[in-house]
Enzyme design. Sequence first.
Site, PDB file in Angstrom:
ATOM      1  N   LEU A 257      -2.297   8.619   2.289  1.00  0.00           N
ATOM      2  CA  LEU A 257      -2.243  10.053   2.558  1.00  0.00           C
ATOM      3  C   LEU A 257      -2.119  10.885   1.278  1.00  0.00           C
ATOM      4  CD1 LEU A 257      -0.026  10.149   5.782  1.00  0.00           C
ATOM      5  CD2 LEU A 257      -2.525  10.202   5.593  1.00  0.00           C
TER       6      LEU A 257
ATOM      7  N   ASN B   2       1.557   4.317  -2.937  1.00  0.00           N
ATOM      8  CA  ASN B   2       1.026   4.653  -4.268  1.00  0.00           C
ATOM      9  C   ASN B   2       0.740   6.143  -4.408  1.00  0.00           C
ATOM     10  OD1 ASN B   2      -1.129   4.419  -2.481  1.00  0.00           O
ATOM     11  ND2 ASN B   2      -2.546   3.633  -4.018  1.00  0.00           N
TER      12      ASN B   2
ATOM     13  N   ASP C 128       0.579  -1.856  -2.603  1.00  0.00           N
ATOM     14  CA  ASP C 128      -0.869  -1.787  -2.411  1.00  0.00           C
ATOM     15  C   ASP C 128      -1.541  -0.877  -3.430  1.00  0.00           C
ATOM     16  OD1 ASP C 128      -3.316  -2.365  -0.800  1.00  0.00           O
ATOM     17  OD2 ASP C 128      -3.282  -0.182  -0.672  1.00  0.00           O
TER      18      ASP C 128
ATOM     19  N   ASN D 272     -11.829  -1.612  -3.307  1.00  0.00           N
ATOM     20  CA  ASN D 272     -10.946  -2.717  -3.667  1.00  0.00           C
ATOM     21  C   ASN D 272     -10.236  -3.225  -2.411  1.00  0.00           C
ATOM     22  OD1 ASN D 272      -8.901  -4.388  -4.578  1.00  0.00           O
ATOM     23  ND2 ASN D 272      -8.144  -2.996  -6.140  1.00  0.00           N
TER      24      ASN D 272
ATOM     25  N   ASP E  79      -7.402   1.146   5.561  1.00  0.00           N
ATOM     26  CA  ASP E  79      -7.335   1.346   4.107  1.00  0.00           C
ATOM     27  C   ASP E  79      -7.996   2.668   3.745  1.00  0.00           C
ATOM     28  OD1 ASP E  79      -6.741   1.011   1.458  1.00  0.00           O
ATOM     29  OD2 ASP E  79      -8.197  -0.594   1.099  1.00  0.00           O
TER      30      ASP E  79
END
Length: 428
Positions: free
Chosen positions: A59, A90, A150, A276, A303
């Site tokens: 988000l 992240n 992640d 990725n 993802d």
Amino acid sequence: MSKILIRGAKVLGGEPQDVLIDGETVAQTGTGIDAGDATVIEAAGQILLPGLVDLHTHLREPGREDSETVLTGTRAAAVGGFTAVHAMANTFPVADTAGVVEQVWRLGRESGYCDVQPVGAVTVGLEGKQLAELGAMHDSAAGVKVFSDDGKCVDDAVIMRRALEYVKAFDGVVAQHAQEPRLTEGAQMNEGVVSAELGLGGWPAVAEESIIARDVLLAAHVSSRVHICHLSTAGSVEIIRWAKSKGWNVTAEVTPHHLLLTDELVRTYNPVYKVNPPLRTEADVMALREALADGTIDCVATDHAPHPHEDKDCEWAAAAMGMVGLETALSVVQQTMVDTGLLDWAGVADRMSFRPAAIGRLEGHGRPVSPGEPANLTLVDPAYRGAVDPAGFASRSRNTPYEGRELPGRVTHTFLRGRATVVDGKLA
């Protein structure tokens, strides 16, 4: 809150029936239910599912609001049929403290479009050197139970072991981004025939598989729970299958794009296909579909990785990795799994609602469509066919690999605890 009667929908793809929502819960299911003063939604031919749950969403807020905010991301989630998402850590600052995860959780509550469950970082600053405040994040108002670095791999085996041991205290789970960093230095795409022909740095399957093998062994050794993010290779499937045959507490997810797209698309040099882990081969795609069908892979996770235009509209090597996915996920799953006969709609409910909610220990979601249960529901028109137009996305970003591609199915309605967040395919 007024009553809503969904008339004639196929609950989990079964026989048509009526579902009456009263307030925040499902009040009644069956046939010939008296509408009374309820608002009626005629749903003949449509599929009624429990609200979808995403274990893996970016988000971006706080820190990268140019890509996405909690508000825009949850709007995109609602349009895609999701009633709950797990927000990855992240961000800037990293969600490695109770304060940051509570901020994200509160922003989710304010948005009102779906529930937001923050994911806490495993290590401070995602740097892989020191465990973050796992206990404090769990004890916070956000009640964090899923932890992940992640975007980066927890590549230090001792740190990973300590994290797995720590989360046992509160039935938490460590979600691993499986990527051995030394094997992927300078990597730009899947290592194979296409990378060799294009002269792009190869990303070997073993970089993923070696970490998964290590981590399922660690989880078994300390009797903890590990979840593998965005599985992408046939070899990874075999490791997960082996670990599950041992009875170990291992789960795994696959993304929609890894169920549909292959590394052949990289021949276009269009950075929208840079992701990725990278897009793999057709053989990997088929193995992932079969593993999702037989339950080796537990769930689908988007993802969802939004990026601003300038981070994708550039040369391949400089482009950011990632794709938006919330608004197209169910359509891709319908095309790859339902329309191919690999899963029925009950299977979709299992892989996109029941299991992800169970893995994340998320209460109130992934529940049966039954009287007394929370009215977190998604209504889907499976007969719909249409080309993907990112200009109409609710997400702030447009980096979809499906632009112009015809996909099946459309979410017509989404209900969060009985309140419509999407009506006739539009945000309420």
